[in-house]
Write a protein that holds these residues in place. Structure first.
Motif, PDB file in Angstrom:
ATOM      1  N   ARG A 181      -1.917  -4.735  -1.183  1.00 53.61           N
ATOM      2  CA  ARG A 181      -2.527  -4.599  -2.510  1.00 53.61           C
ATOM      3  C   ARG A 181      -3.754  -3.695  -2.454  1.00 53.61           C
ATOM      4  O   ARG A 181      -3.988  -2.885  -3.358  1.00 53.61           O
ATOM      5  N   ALA A 182      -4.532  -3.814  -1.382  1.00 55.08           N
ATOM      6  CA  ALA A 182      -5.725  -2.977  -1.234  1.00 55.08           C
ATOM      7  C   ALA A 182      -5.351  -1.505  -1.112  1.00 55.08           C
ATOM      8  O   ALA A 182      -6.025  -0.632  -1.666  1.00 55.08           O
ATOM      9  N   SER A 183      -4.271  -1.227  -0.387  1.00 55.55           N
ATOM     10  CA  SER A 183      -3.850   0.176  -0.250  1.00 55.55           C
ATOM     11  C   SER A 183      -3.426   0.735  -1.600  1.00 55.55           C
ATOM     12  O   SER A 183      -3.713   1.893  -1.928  1.00 55.55           O
ATOM     13  N   ALA A 203     -11.362  -5.294  -7.963  1.00 54.16           N
ATOM     14  CA  ALA A 203     -10.639  -5.857  -9.106  1.00 54.16           C
ATOM     15  C   ALA A 203      -9.168  -5.458  -9.067  1.00 54.16           C
ATOM     16  O   ALA A 203      -8.276  -6.292  -9.309  1.00 54.16           O
ATOM     17  N   ASP A 204      -8.910  -4.195  -8.753  1.00 52.67           N
ATOM     18  CA  ASP A 204      -7.518  -3.726  -8.690  1.00 52.67           C
ATOM     19  C   ASP A 204      -6.734  -4.432  -7.592  1.00 52.67           C
ATOM     20  O   ASP A 204      -5.533  -4.703  -7.745  1.00 52.67           O
ATOM     21  N   THR A 205      -7.390  -4.713  -6.465  1.00 51.12           N
ATOM     22  CA  THR A 205      -6.721  -5.380  -5.352  1.00 51.12           C
ATOM     23  C   THR A 205      -6.177  -6.742  -5.754  1.00 51.12           C
ATOM     24  O   THR A 205      -5.102  -7.156  -5.304  1.00 51.12           O
ATOM     25  N   GLU A 206      -6.904  -7.439  -6.624  1.00 49.39           N
ATOM     26  CA  GLU A 206      -6.497  -8.779  -7.043  1.00 49.39           C
ATOM     27  C   GLU A 206      -5.731  -8.784  -8.357  1.00 49.39           C
ATOM     28  O   GLU A 206      -5.420  -9.842  -8.898  1.00 49.39           O
ATOM     29  N   ALA A 256       3.368  -4.107  -8.146  1.00 48.87           N
ATOM     30  CA  ALA A 256       3.740  -2.888  -7.429  1.00 48.87           C
ATOM     31  C   ALA A 256       4.218  -3.212  -6.018  1.00 48.87           C
ATOM     32  O   ALA A 256       5.216  -2.657  -5.546  1.00 48.87           O
ATOM     33  N   VAL A 257       3.499  -4.110  -5.341  1.00 45.58           N
ATOM     34  CA  VAL A 257       3.894  -4.489  -3.982  1.00 45.58           C
ATOM     35  C   VAL A 257       5.232  -5.221  -4.008  1.00 45.58           C
ATOM     36  O   VAL A 257       6.113  -4.977  -3.167  1.00 45.58           O
ATOM     37  N   ALA A 258       5.406  -6.102  -4.985  1.00 39.66           N
ATOM     38  CA  ALA A 258       6.663  -6.840  -5.096  1.00 39.66           C
ATOM     39  C   ALA A 258       7.842  -5.903  -5.338  1.00 39.66           C
ATOM     40  O   ALA A 258       8.932  -6.108  -4.799  1.00 39.66           O
TER      41      ALA A 258
END
Length: 259
Positions: free
Chosen positions: A127-129, A177-180, A187-189
Motif C-alpha cells: 500500500r505504501a508503494s 493517508a493514502d497508505t491507509e 489497488a493492491v487487492a
C-alpha cells in the motif's frame, strides 16, 4: 466477443494459470540439498507464450507503477513482494540491466503488480508503494525498499515513512493517508487477484508478452524472452516506440526516474 471466442480465451488463461503455478512452485521448491531454502533458479522456469495473457498489460500512460513507454512492443509484468529476498535480488541486479538494455531503448515497458504474500507488513509495504506512486515516486520508493538490508528492518509505519522520505515523496502527510486509504487497499487487492488468477504461488513471477517466467531467473532468461517477444511484435507489424510516445520515462541505471 463471441461466446465461442470467450470460452477459448478463458480456457487459454486456465491452461496458462496451471502451467505458471507449476513453474512457480518449481522455481521456489525446497533445495534438494537439504538447506531448506528455496532456489531462485529452476530447471524449467519458463513455458510457452499464451497470447490471451498479453491483455493483462494495462499500457496506461498515467500508471505511476509502470516504467517505460506505454506503446513499447514488449511488456514485462512483475508480480512481487517487498519482503521477498529474491525480488530484491532481481530489483538490484537483473532489473536494472533490463532498464538499461531495453527500457531506455523504447523496447520494453515494466509494469509492477503488488503481490504481497508474506503477511501484514507485506500488505503495508504494498500500500505504501502505491501511495508513493500517487506522488510520482514509486520507483524511488521501490529502490529504497529493496536496498540491501532494508527488509530485515521490517516495514512498520515509521519505517515506511522513513523510506518515503528517502524516496523523496514530497507530501508525507498525504502519503500516510493514502497508505491507509480504501483506494490503496483496492489497488493492491486488484493486483493480487490478477496474480492469483494466473496461478502465481510465489514471488517474483513475471509475464513477458504472455510468456510466464517464475523466479528471479538469470539475465539470459529475460533477454531471450524479451528479444523473442520483440521479434514477434515486429513480425505482427508493431514498431518500437518513437520519441513522441507517452509513458513514464525510464530511470537511469541507478534507479532514479528521469524527470
Amino acid at each position: 466477443m463471441s461466446r465461442s471466442k470467450s470460452i477459448t480465451t478463458v480456457a487459454g488463461v486456465a491452461v496458462a494459470a496451471a502451467v505458471l503455478g507449476l513453474v512457480s512452485y518449481t522455481a521456489t521448491r525446497p533445495d534438494p540439498r537439504g538447506s531448506g531454502a528455496g532456489t531462485s533458479a529452476a530447471a524449467e522456469p519458463t513455458v510457452g507464450v499464451f497470447p490471451e495473457l498479453e491483455s493483462y498489460a494495462r499500457r496506461d500512460a498515467s500508471d505511476g507503477l509502470a516504467l517505460g513507454r506505454a506503446d513499447a512492443p514488449v511488456v514485462l509484468i512483475e508480480y512481487a513482494d517487498f519482503k521477498c529476498g529474491y525480488c530484491g535480488q532481481f530489483a538490484r541486479g537483473t532489473e536494472q540491466l533490463l532498464v538499461a538494455m531495453y527500457v531506455e531503448q523504447g523496447i520494453l515497458r515494466i509494469e509492477w503488480r503488488n503481490f504481497p504474500i508474506f503477511g501484514e507488513e507485506s500488505e503495508a509495504a504494498a500500500r505504501a508503494s502505491w501511495a508513493a506512486g500517487q506522488q510520482g515516486r514509486f520507483w524511488e520508493f521501490h529502490r529504497a525498499a529493496y536496498a540491501e538490508g532494508t527488509k530485515e528492518k521490517g516495514f512498520g509505519k515509521e519505517r515506511l515513512a522513513a523510506l518515503a522520505q528517502q524516496a523523496g515523496v514530497p507530501d508525507l502527510a498525504k502519503f500516510a493517508a493514502d497508505t491507509e486509504s480504501a483506494a490503496a487497499r483496492e489497488a493492491v487487492a486488484a493486483d493480487q487477484e490478477q496474480g492469483y488468477s494466473l496461478g502465481a504461488t510465489s514471488t517474483p513471477s513475471f509475464l513477458v508478452n504472455g510468456r510466464p517466467i517464475a523466479g528471479a531467473q538469470p539475465l539470459d532468461t529475460f533477454t531471450e524472452a524479451i528479444e523473442a517477444a520483440a521479434r514477434a511484435a515486429k513480425a505482427k507489424g508493431t514498431k518500437a516506440a518513437g520519441p513522441s510516445a507517452s509513458g513514464t520515462p525510464a530511470p537511469s541505471p541507478t534507479g532514479s526516474a528521469a524527470r
